[in-house]
Design an enzyme around this catalytic site. Sequence first.
Site, PDB file in Angstrom:
ATOM      1  N   GLU A 172      17.957 -15.951  79.926  1.00  0.00           N
ATOM      2  CA  GLU A 172      17.475 -17.131  79.177  1.00  0.00           C
ATOM      3  C   GLU A 172      17.996 -18.420  79.820  1.00  0.00           C
ATOM      4  O   GLU A 172      18.620 -19.270  79.176  1.00  0.00           O
ATOM      5  CB  GLU A 172      17.847 -17.071  77.700  1.00  0.00           C
ATOM      6  CG  GLU A 172      16.991 -17.978  76.822  1.00  0.00           C
ATOM      7  CD  GLU A 172      17.379 -17.937  75.345  1.00  0.00           C
ATOM      8  OE1 GLU A 172      18.317 -18.630  74.955  1.00  0.00           O
ATOM      9  OE2 GLU A 172      16.708 -17.207  74.584  1.00  0.00           O
ATOM     10  N   ARG A 189      25.055 -27.240  64.439  1.00  0.00           N
ATOM     11  CA  ARG A 189      26.213 -28.104  64.203  1.00  0.00           C
ATOM     12  C   ARG A 189      25.801 -29.565  63.990  1.00  0.00           C
ATOM     13  O   ARG A 189      26.402 -30.271  63.184  1.00  0.00           O
ATOM     14  CB  ARG A 189      27.176 -28.016  65.391  1.00  0.00           C
ATOM     15  CG  ARG A 189      28.174 -26.872  65.283  1.00  0.00           C
ATOM     16  CD  ARG A 189      29.000 -26.746  66.553  1.00  0.00           C
ATOM     17  NE  ARG A 189      30.253 -26.038  66.358  1.00  0.00           N
ATOM     18  CZ  ARG A 189      30.359 -24.725  66.218  1.00  0.00           C
ATOM     19  NH1 ARG A 189      29.287 -23.957  66.228  1.00  0.00           N
ATOM     20  NH2 ARG A 189      31.548 -24.172  66.045  1.00  0.00           N
TER      21      ARG A 189
HETATM   22  C1  UD1 Z   1      27.179 -20.042  67.058  1.00  0.00           C
HETATM   23  C2  UD1 Z   1      26.774 -20.729  68.365  1.00  0.00           C
HETATM   24  C3  UD1 Z   1      25.334 -21.232  68.293  1.00  0.00           C
HETATM   25  C4  UD1 Z   1      24.388 -20.138  67.857  1.00  0.00           C
HETATM   26  C5  UD1 Z   1      24.900 -19.521  66.554  1.00  0.00           C
HETATM   27  C6  UD1 Z   1      24.040 -18.361  66.148  1.00  0.00           C
HETATM   28  C7  UD1 Z   1      28.456 -21.939  69.654  1.00  0.00           C
HETATM   29  C8  UD1 Z   1      29.189 -23.215  69.831  1.00  0.00           C
HETATM   30  N1  UD1 Z   1      27.616 -21.891  68.597  1.00  0.00           N
HETATM   31  O1  UD1 Z   1      27.229 -21.030  66.032  1.00  0.00           O
HETATM   32  O2  UD1 Z   1      24.933 -21.706  69.562  1.00  0.00           O
HETATM   33  O3  UD1 Z   1      23.115 -20.685  67.664  1.00  0.00           O
HETATM   34  O4  UD1 Z   1      26.240 -19.031  66.751  1.00  0.00           O
HETATM   35  O5  UD1 Z   1      24.280 -17.964  64.838  1.00  0.00           O
HETATM   36  O6  UD1 Z   1      28.639 -21.015  70.413  1.00  0.00           O
HETATM   37  N2  UD1 Z   1      31.372 -16.747  60.723  1.00  0.00           N
HETATM   38  C9  UD1 Z   1      31.692 -15.652  59.953  1.00  0.00           C
HETATM   39  N3  UD1 Z   1      31.166 -14.439  60.313  1.00  0.00           N
HETATM   40  C10 UD1 Z   1      30.381 -14.272  61.403  1.00  0.00           C
HETATM   41  C11 UD1 Z   1      30.076 -15.399  62.174  1.00  0.00           C
HETATM   42  C12 UD1 Z   1      30.579 -16.630  61.829  1.00  0.00           C
HETATM   43  O7  UD1 Z   1      32.399 -15.760  58.961  1.00  0.00           O
HETATM   44  O8  UD1 Z   1      29.943 -13.144  61.687  1.00  0.00           O
HETATM   45  C13 UD1 Z   1      31.930 -18.073  60.338  1.00  0.00           C
HETATM   46  C14 UD1 Z   1      33.409 -18.228  60.730  1.00  0.00           C
HETATM   47  O9  UD1 Z   1      34.047 -19.010  59.780  1.00  0.00           O
HETATM   48  C15 UD1 Z   1      33.312 -18.961  62.068  1.00  0.00           C
HETATM   49  C16 UD1 Z   1      32.161 -19.897  61.769  1.00  0.00           C
HETATM   50  O10 UD1 Z   1      31.215 -19.112  61.036  1.00  0.00           O
HETATM   51  O11 UD1 Z   1      34.504 -19.636  62.404  1.00  0.00           O
HETATM   52  C17 UD1 Z   1      31.481 -20.532  62.966  1.00  0.00           C
HETATM   53  O12 UD1 Z   1      31.091 -19.568  63.945  1.00  0.00           O
HETATM   54  P1  UD1 Z   1      30.751 -20.102  65.445  1.00  0.00           P
HETATM   55  O13 UD1 Z   1      30.370 -18.940  66.267  1.00  0.00           O
HETATM   56  O14 UD1 Z   1      31.855 -20.968  65.928  1.00  0.00           O
HETATM   57  O15 UD1 Z   1      29.545 -21.069  65.219  1.00  0.00           O
HETATM   58  P2  UD1 Z   1      28.070 -20.789  64.710  1.00  0.00           P
HETATM   59  O16 UD1 Z   1      27.733 -21.919  63.796  1.00  0.00           O
HETATM   60  O17 UD1 Z   1      27.949 -19.412  64.221  1.00  0.00           O
END
Ligand code: UD1
Length: 376
Positions: A118, A216
């Site tokens: 991708e 975000r």
């Molecule tokens: C991430 C990716 C984004 C993608 C998205 C898909 C980055 C910066 N962002 O964003 O590009 O589009 O994933 O969904 O890489 N959490 C849970 N359980 C999970 C997953 C997340 O509890 O299985 C919560 C946690 O508190 C975690 C927070 O979500 O700290 C944020 O997760 P993060 O991967 O940092 O960002 P996403 O918003 O999921």
Amino acid sequence: MQKVLVVFGTRPETIKMAPVILELRRRPDVRTIVCVTGQHRDMLDDALKVFGIVPDHDLNIMRPGQTLAGMTSAILSQLTPVIEEVRPSRVLVHGDTTTTYAASVASFYLGTPVGHVEAGLRTGNMMAPWPEEFNRRSVDMFADLLWAPTERSARTLLDEGSPSANVLVTGNTVVDAILLVTDKIRRDDALRARLWEGLPRLDPAKKLVLVTGHRRESFGGGLAEMCEALNQLAAREEIEIVWPVHPNPNVVATVRERLSRRSNIHLTAPMEYLAFAALMLKANFIISDSGGIQEEAPTLNIPVLVTRNETERPEAVSAGTAKLVGTSAGRILGAAYELLDDPAVYKKMAESPNPFGDGRAAVRIVDSLIARDRAA
Ligand code: UD1
Ligand code: UDP
């Protein structure tokens, strides 16, 4: 024998890498090792299960409310010894997450070639989506196999100076994935029944509007506007809204606080991929800022209103299935009413061609990888 280390960490990377891993495992001359960073936890595990993939390494880095710097440094420091131990001939990464970025940098520092699935998606705006535009541009600067899902993304890479020998148009692997799971759902009555058991009880006479949101740059204002639009949309009796809420605390807080407690608005936990696909098959239309959903919707002939101001997937907008509606409640609502009330608009969006491929992207990716690294 070629040794390929596949690294990913979030739900969409898992769904989109799964067809590549399954295809790699069909090839006798390749040894495939899977390392998950655990950037996502429950959502990652759900997606792995659907495809029967058991990781060889799991960095387990997720922390509630994690920061970009925290994730990046944890992945760099914990993935480096894995690459040193495995000594792969190539590392594969997908898309634009923090896992993608950090895994590529770790590989680059160790002199291990990187293949990017991708590649070449761009909005041209470094702040939207943030930080994904930065992540994907960074990887494409040094990956030496760039698998572009469309002609447009390939052209972008060539215009940026990537050598043409490194760029191949493959289609998007999400088409492979969605065709695989929807085919399974359509063929298996018992599976379908089981999936429906786990979904909210829906009135079949009503039109299903499926919603997701997690970018975000929409935290706060954009998500609040989406909620406002949905509260007004739900005033129409013929509608049912289902929103599987992304577990990011910034999303959960806004959505739970702002969406009204109406009986035709169903908030759920994130759904495992088969259940979500089953629901997509029933949806009248989708409202979402998701990248993957913008690509799946044209495959399934479902109109999608994209709650973003810019998209790195303009192909779906040009083809007609997706409409960029921004994040103001008024525009979201206007576009939703148009889909509900104007059958010609609905038909045109639903019947647009799918620009993201034919479901054979993984075969093309693996063929080219084998040819390149055999020659090396
Ligand atoms: C991430 C990716 C984004 C993608 C998205 C898909 C980055 C910066 N962002 O964003 O590009 O589009 O994933 O969904 O890489 N959490 C849970 N359980 C999970 C997953 C997340 O509890 O299985 C919560 C946690 O508190 C975690 C927070 O979500 O700290 C944020 O997760 P993060 O991967 O940092 O960002 P996403 O918003 O999921
Ligand atoms: N998806 C899922 N369950 C859900 C919501 C989405 O399995 O509850 C799937 C969806 O079909 C698509 C992928 O997850 O394949 C998209 O992930 P997400 O929207 O989190 O990330 P993005 O594609 O925006 O990076």
